[in-house]
Design an enzyme around this catalytic site. Sequence first.
Site, short mmCIF file in Angstrom:
data_model
loop_
_atom_site.label_atom_id
_atom_site.label_comp_id
_atom_site.label_asym_id
_atom_site.label_seq_id
_atom_site.Cartn_x
_atom_site.Cartn_y
_atom_site.Cartn_z
N HIS A 17 0.85 -1.21 0.00
CA HIS A 17 0.00 0.00 0.00
C HIS A 17 0.88 1.25 0.00
CE1 HIS A 17 -3.00 -2.71 2.34
NE2 HIS A 17 -3.51 -2.55 1.13
N LYS A 41 -16.07 -7.17 6.01
CA LYS A 41 -14.82 -7.94 5.90
C LYS A 41 -14.31 -8.44 7.25
CE LYS A 41 -12.23 -6.94 1.70
NZ LYS A 41 -10.89 -6.56 1.21
N ARG A 90 -2.17 -5.92 -8.50
CA ARG A 90 -1.01 -6.76 -8.26
C ARG A 90 -0.86 -7.80 -9.36
NH1 ARG A 90 -3.17 -7.76 -2.38
NH2 ARG A 90 -4.98 -7.36 -3.65
N SER A 128 -2.81 -7.81 2.78
CA SER A 128 -3.04 -7.72 4.23
C SER A 128 -3.43 -9.08 4.79
CB SER A 128 -4.16 -6.71 4.53
OG SER A 128 -3.80 -5.42 4.11
P1 ADP Z 1 -10.01 -3.44 -0.33
O1 ADP Z 1 -10.78 -4.16 0.73
O2 ADP Z 1 -10.67 -2.17 -0.79
O3 ADP Z 1 -9.52 -4.27 -1.48
P2 ADP Z 1 -7.25 -3.40 0.58
O4 ADP Z 1 -6.74 -2.71 1.79
O5 ADP Z 1 -7.15 -4.88 0.52
O6 ADP Z 1 -8.75 -2.89 0.47
O7 ADP Z 1 -6.57 -2.80 -0.72
C1 ADP Z 1 -6.72 -1.46 -1.10
C2 ADP Z 1 -6.15 -1.28 -2.49
O8 ADP Z 1 -4.75 -1.52 -2.47
C3 ADP Z 1 -6.73 -2.21 -3.55
O9 ADP Z 1 -6.80 -1.53 -4.78
C4 ADP Z 1 -5.70 -3.32 -3.63
O10 ADP Z 1 -5.71 -3.95 -4.90
C5 ADP Z 1 -4.44 -2.52 -3.42
N1 ADP Z 1 -3.34 -3.32 -2.88
C6 ADP Z 1 -3.37 -4.18 -1.85
N2 ADP Z 1 -2.16 -4.75 -1.64
C7 ADP Z 1 -1.34 -4.22 -2.59
C8 ADP Z 1 0.03 -4.41 -2.95
N3 ADP Z 1 0.81 -5.29 -2.33
N4 ADP Z 1 0.50 -3.70 -3.97
C9 ADP Z 1 -0.30 -2.84 -4.64
N5 ADP Z 1 -1.58 -2.62 -4.39
C10 ADP Z 1 -2.11 -3.30 -3.37
#
Ligand code: ADP
Length: 161
Positions: A17, A41, A90, A128
Amino acid sequence: MVSAIYPGTFDPVTNGHLDLIVRASSLFERVVVAVAFNQAKKPLFGIDERVALMEEAVGHLAGVDVIRFDSLLVTCALEQEVSVILRGLRAVSDFEYEFQLAGMNRHLAPELETLFLTPAEKYGFLSSSLIKESSALGGDVSKLVPVHVQNALVGKFRKGK
Ligand code: ADP
C-alpha cells in the site's frame, strides 16, 4: 490541482500500500487515503486502529491526508473534491473485481476517473490477509510492513492467545 483518493480496508497497511501511496504522492498534489469501515470484511483491526496505523505510516509524506469513510466511495470522493480514484493492481487475479468496481463507480459518478498503479515487483504478492495469516503463526513480516504495524500485529496475536 489534481487530487486522488486511495480507498481500502488497510487491515493493516502494508509496504505494498505504501509503495502505491508514495508513487501517487509524486503524481498528485493531494492524495486522500480513505480507510473504509468495511465491517463486512470483519477486520482484525478496528477503524480507529487502522486509521492510526495509516497516519503513522504516511506522516512523513507531504500532501497525503488520511480519512475514514462509511459512505459510498464516489460520494466520499466528490465530498473530498478529488477527480481520481486510485486502486492497486497486483496480478491478473485483481483485475476482474477491480474492472467491475471501476465500471460501477463510473456509472455512479462519470466525472471521476479510476487510475490503477502497480507496486514494485517485490510487493506484487503482498496482501493484508497474507500478512495476518503469517503473523498469527509467528512468521517474520518485518520486511513487508512498517515496524509499528509489526508491533501492532504482535500485540493483537499475543492478546488472542
Ligand atoms: P479493499 O478491501 O478495498 O480491497 P485493501 O486494503 O485490501 O482494500 O486494498 C486497497 C487497495 O490496495 C486495492 O486496490 C488493492 O488492490 C491494493 N493493494 C493491496 N495490496 C497491494 C500491494 N501489495 N501492492 C499494490 N496494491 C495493493
